[in-house]
Design a protein around this motif. Structure first.
Motif, PDB file in Angstrom:
ATOM      1  N   HIS A   1       0.818  -1.202   0.000  1.00  0.00           N
ATOM      2  CA  HIS A   1       0.000   0.000   0.000  1.00  0.00           C
ATOM      3  C   HIS A   1       0.857   1.260   0.000  1.00  0.00           C
ATOM      4  O   HIS A   1       0.441   2.302   0.462  1.00  0.00           O
ATOM      5  CB  HIS A   1      -0.939  -0.010   1.217  1.00  0.00           C
ATOM      6  CG  HIS A   1      -1.649  -1.303   1.382  1.00  0.00           C
ATOM      7  ND1 HIS A   1      -2.627  -1.719   0.515  1.00  0.00           N
ATOM      8  CD2 HIS A   1      -1.513  -2.304   2.289  1.00  0.00           C
ATOM      9  CE1 HIS A   1      -3.078  -2.909   0.900  1.00  0.00           C
ATOM     10  NE2 HIS A   1      -2.409  -3.288   1.953  1.00  0.00           N
TER      11      HIS A   1
ATOM     12  N   PRO B   1       0.711   5.982  -2.381  1.00  0.00           N
ATOM     13  CA  PRO B   1      -0.535   6.489  -2.948  1.00  0.00           C
ATOM     14  C   PRO B   1      -0.346   7.934  -3.367  1.00  0.00           C
ATOM     15  O   PRO B   1       0.553   8.627  -2.865  1.00  0.00           O
ATOM     16  CB  PRO B   1      -1.506   6.375  -1.778  1.00  0.00           C
ATOM     17  CG  PRO B   1      -0.640   6.521  -0.571  1.00  0.00           C
ATOM     18  CD  PRO B   1       0.660   5.851  -0.932  1.00  0.00           C
TER      19      PRO B   1
ATOM     20  N   ASN C   1      -2.833   2.617   3.383  1.00  0.00           N
ATOM     21  CA  ASN C   1      -3.637   3.499   2.556  1.00  0.00           C
ATOM     22  C   ASN C   1      -5.075   2.995   2.633  1.00  0.00           C
ATOM     23  O   ASN C   1      -5.421   1.971   2.045  1.00  0.00           O
ATOM     24  CB  ASN C   1      -3.141   3.466   1.110  1.00  0.00           C
ATOM     25  CG  ASN C   1      -4.055   4.252   0.180  1.00  0.00           C
ATOM     26  OD1 ASN C   1      -4.863   5.063   0.618  1.00  0.00           O
ATOM     27  ND2 ASN C   1      -3.921   4.003  -1.114  1.00  0.00           N
TER      28      ASN C   1
ATOM     29  N   GLU D   1      -7.747   4.088   1.357  1.00  0.00           N
ATOM     30  CA  GLU D   1      -8.553   4.117   0.142  1.00  0.00           C
ATOM     31  C   GLU D   1      -8.493   2.762  -0.560  1.00  0.00           C
ATOM     32  O   GLU D   1      -9.310   2.471  -1.433  1.00  0.00           O
ATOM     33  CB  GLU D   1      -8.071   5.223  -0.796  1.00  0.00           C
ATOM     34  CG  GLU D   1      -8.313   6.625  -0.240  1.00  0.00           C
ATOM     35  CD  GLU D   1      -7.776   7.714  -1.156  1.00  0.00           C
ATOM     36  OE1 GLU D   1      -7.414   7.410  -2.316  1.00  0.00           O
ATOM     37  OE2 GLU D   1      -7.711   8.877  -0.708  1.00  0.00           O
ATOM     38  N   ASN D   2      -7.513   1.941  -0.171  1.00  0.00           N
ATOM     39  CA  ASN D   2      -7.342   0.611  -0.772  1.00  0.00           C
ATOM     40  C   ASN D   2      -6.595  -0.239   0.245  1.00  0.00           C
ATOM     41  O   ASN D   2      -5.425  -0.534   0.080  1.00  0.00           O
ATOM     42  CB  ASN D   2      -6.575   0.718  -2.092  1.00  0.00           C
ATOM     43  CG  ASN D   2      -6.386  -0.618  -2.754  1.00  0.00           C
ATOM     44  OD1 ASN D   2      -7.172  -1.545  -2.548  1.00  0.00           O
ATOM     45  ND2 ASN D   2      -5.341  -0.738  -3.552  1.00  0.00           N
ATOM     46  N   SER D   3      -7.300  -0.653   1.296  1.00  0.00           N
ATOM     47  CA  SER D   3      -6.626  -1.244   2.446  1.00  0.00           C
ATOM     48  C   SER D   3      -6.159  -2.674   2.202  1.00  0.00           C
ATOM     49  O   SER D   3      -5.189  -3.122   2.809  1.00  0.00           O
ATOM     50  CB  SER D   3      -7.558  -1.225   3.658  1.00  0.00           C
ATOM     51  OG  SER D   3      -8.615  -2.163   3.495  1.00  0.00           O
ATOM     52  N   GLY D   4      -6.871  -3.425   1.366  1.00  0.00           N
ATOM     53  CA  GLY D   4      -6.562  -4.834   1.192  1.00  0.00           C
ATOM     54  C   GLY D   4      -7.055  -5.712   2.322  1.00  0.00           C
ATOM     55  O   GLY D   4      -6.833  -6.926   2.315  1.00  0.00           O
TER      56      GLY D   4
ATOM     57  N   ASP E   1      -9.402  10.573  -2.644  1.00  0.00           N
ATOM     58  CA  ASP E   1     -10.557   9.991  -3.325  1.00  0.00           C
ATOM     59  C   ASP E   1     -11.607   9.681  -2.265  1.00  0.00           C
ATOM     60  O   ASP E   1     -11.711   8.551  -1.793  1.00  0.00           O
ATOM     61  CB  ASP E   1     -10.137   8.713  -4.067  1.00  0.00           C
ATOM     62  CG  ASP E   1     -11.208   8.211  -5.018  1.00  0.00           C
ATOM     63  OD1 ASP E   1     -12.393   8.530  -4.797  1.00  0.00           O
ATOM     64  OD2 ASP E   1     -10.866   7.491  -5.965  1.00  0.00           O
TER      65      ASP E   1
ATOM     66  N   ARG F   1     -14.117   6.693  -2.817  1.00  0.00           N
ATOM     67  CA  ARG F   1     -13.470   5.389  -2.654  1.00  0.00           C
ATOM     68  C   ARG F   1     -13.166   5.112  -1.181  1.00  0.00           C
ATOM     69  O   ARG F   1     -13.342   3.987  -0.700  1.00  0.00           O
ATOM     70  CB  ARG F   1     -12.189   5.349  -3.475  1.00  0.00           C
ATOM     71  CG  ARG F   1     -11.489   4.001  -3.499  1.00  0.00           C
ATOM     72  CD  ARG F   1     -10.279   4.065  -4.409  1.00  0.00           C
ATOM     73  NE  ARG F   1      -9.631   2.759  -4.505  1.00  0.00           N
ATOM     74  CZ  ARG F   1      -8.522   2.542  -5.208  1.00  0.00           C
ATOM     75  NH1 ARG F   1      -7.961   3.532  -5.886  1.00  0.00           N
ATOM     76  NH2 ARG F   1      -7.984   1.339  -5.255  1.00  0.00           N
TER      77      ARG F   1
ATOM     78  N   GLU G   1     -14.778   2.049   0.895  1.00  0.00           N
ATOM     79  CA  GLU G   1     -13.892   1.074   1.529  1.00  0.00           C
ATOM     80  C   GLU G   1     -14.272   0.877   2.996  1.00  0.00           C
ATOM     81  O   GLU G   1     -14.305  -0.247   3.502  1.00  0.00           O
ATOM     82  CB  GLU G   1     -12.439   1.534   1.410  1.00  0.00           C
ATOM     83  CG  GLU G   1     -11.413   0.633   2.054  1.00  0.00           C
ATOM     84  CD  GLU G   1     -11.118  -0.636   1.253  1.00  0.00           C
ATOM     85  OE1 GLU G   1     -10.152  -1.329   1.605  1.00  0.00           O
ATOM     86  OE2 GLU G   1     -11.869  -0.950   0.301  1.00  0.00           O
TER      87      GLU G   1
ATOM     88  N   ARG H   1     -17.334  -1.215   3.230  1.00  0.00           N
ATOM     89  CA  ARG H   1     -17.011  -2.623   2.955  1.00  0.00           C
ATOM     90  C   ARG H   1     -16.414  -3.306   4.178  1.00  0.00           C
ATOM     91  O   ARG H   1     -16.683  -4.483   4.449  1.00  0.00           O
ATOM     92  CB  ARG H   1     -16.016  -2.692   1.786  1.00  0.00           C
ATOM     93  CG  ARG H   1     -15.613  -4.100   1.384  1.00  0.00           C
ATOM     94  CD  ARG H   1     -14.551  -4.093   0.297  1.00  0.00           C
ATOM     95  NE  ARG H   1     -13.260  -3.637   0.759  1.00  0.00           N
ATOM     96  CZ  ARG H   1     -12.379  -4.404   1.414  1.00  0.00           C
ATOM     97  NH1 ARG H   1     -12.682  -5.668   1.723  1.00  0.00           N
ATOM     98  NH2 ARG H   1     -11.206  -3.926   1.781  1.00  0.00           N
TER      99      ARG H   1
END
Length: 234
Positions: free
Chosen positions: A16, A19, A127, A129-132, A152, A155, A159, A162
């Motif tokens: 991550h 970014p 990050n 915005e896209n943690s995984g 973002d 996003r 996230e 989710r």
């Protein structure tokens, strides 16, 4: 007491890195910002709200509306110097405190013991915005002003939705959009790249979540959302 193994195994910060960052986000990577942030955070709501509103009042508002309890698993998204992480740990919660800034995380770890009052804090550079991280990982998520700085926001919010379990909750603190001249200036990339949002827009970015509370203190909004669906028994 620790976070579930399936979450810990996913915490690979190397996945991550790098970014795209706004100026406001990049400034949080500076050690001098981290050293002074707690001082500002303790006074910011009083200055922005035009009335005395310190950290204890903020913590009490959060505890009253969200009622965190021992054994719950929470994410503090954009923990900065660990204010909400500490509040949650003292309530006996397991907390993943995540931030993009290594200096902020170092300052947070200095200020907030990783184990306290039956709770535990795990620190991670992520990050968000896209943690995984796996779906439905947390009983609750706190966001203290990070929404105004993220690149973002749609996003980021999606996230967080989710990652929240059915029946779980999301706590947001941010400065909403006023369309005033100061916000217009601060939105420019060269002057910070901050973003400001109408609460109705925020609600539309949280699929499957329902707002239960909205409290405004001067220029700052606090919101509580619930993830629609029955809480897991696991």
């Amino acid at each position: 007491m620790s976070l579930p193994r399936h979450i810990k195994e996913t915490l690979n910060s190397a996945a991550h890195r790098d970014p795209a960052l706004s100026l406001a986000q990049r400034s949080n990577l500076w050690p001098v910002t981290a050293r002074g942030y707690a001082w500002w955070r303790a006074r910011s709501l009083t200055l922005l709200g035009g009335q005395a509103f310190g950290l204890e009042r903020e913590a009490q508002l959060f505890r009253t509306l969200c009622q965190p309890y021992a054994g719950q698993s929470w994410l503090d998204a954009g923990t900065s110097t660990g204010f909400y992480a500490g509040v949650l740990a003292r309530a006996g919660c397991r907390v993943l405190a995540a931030d993009l800034s290594a200096p902020m995380l170092a300052e947070a770890r200095r200020r907030e013991p990783s184990e306290q009052a039956g709770g535990q804090i795990d620190w991670a550079m992520l990050n968000l915005e896209n943690s995984g991280l796996p779906d439905a990982s947390f009983d609750g998520i706190t966001v203290g002003a990070t929404l105004n700085e993220t690149n973002d926001p749609a996003r980021f919010l999606q996230e967080l939705a989710r990652l929240t379990r059915p029946g779980g909750q999301l706590w947001l603190m941010y400065i909403p959009r006023t369309a005033g001249p100061l916000q217009t200036l601060l939105s420019q990339a060269a002057l910070g790249g901050l973003s400001f949002y109408d609460p109705a827009w925020v609600a539309r970015q949280l699929p499957g979540c329902q707002r239960t509370d909205l409290v405004q203190v001067g220029a700052v909004v606090f919101e509580r959302y619930e993830k629609i669906g029955a809480a897991s028994s696991s």
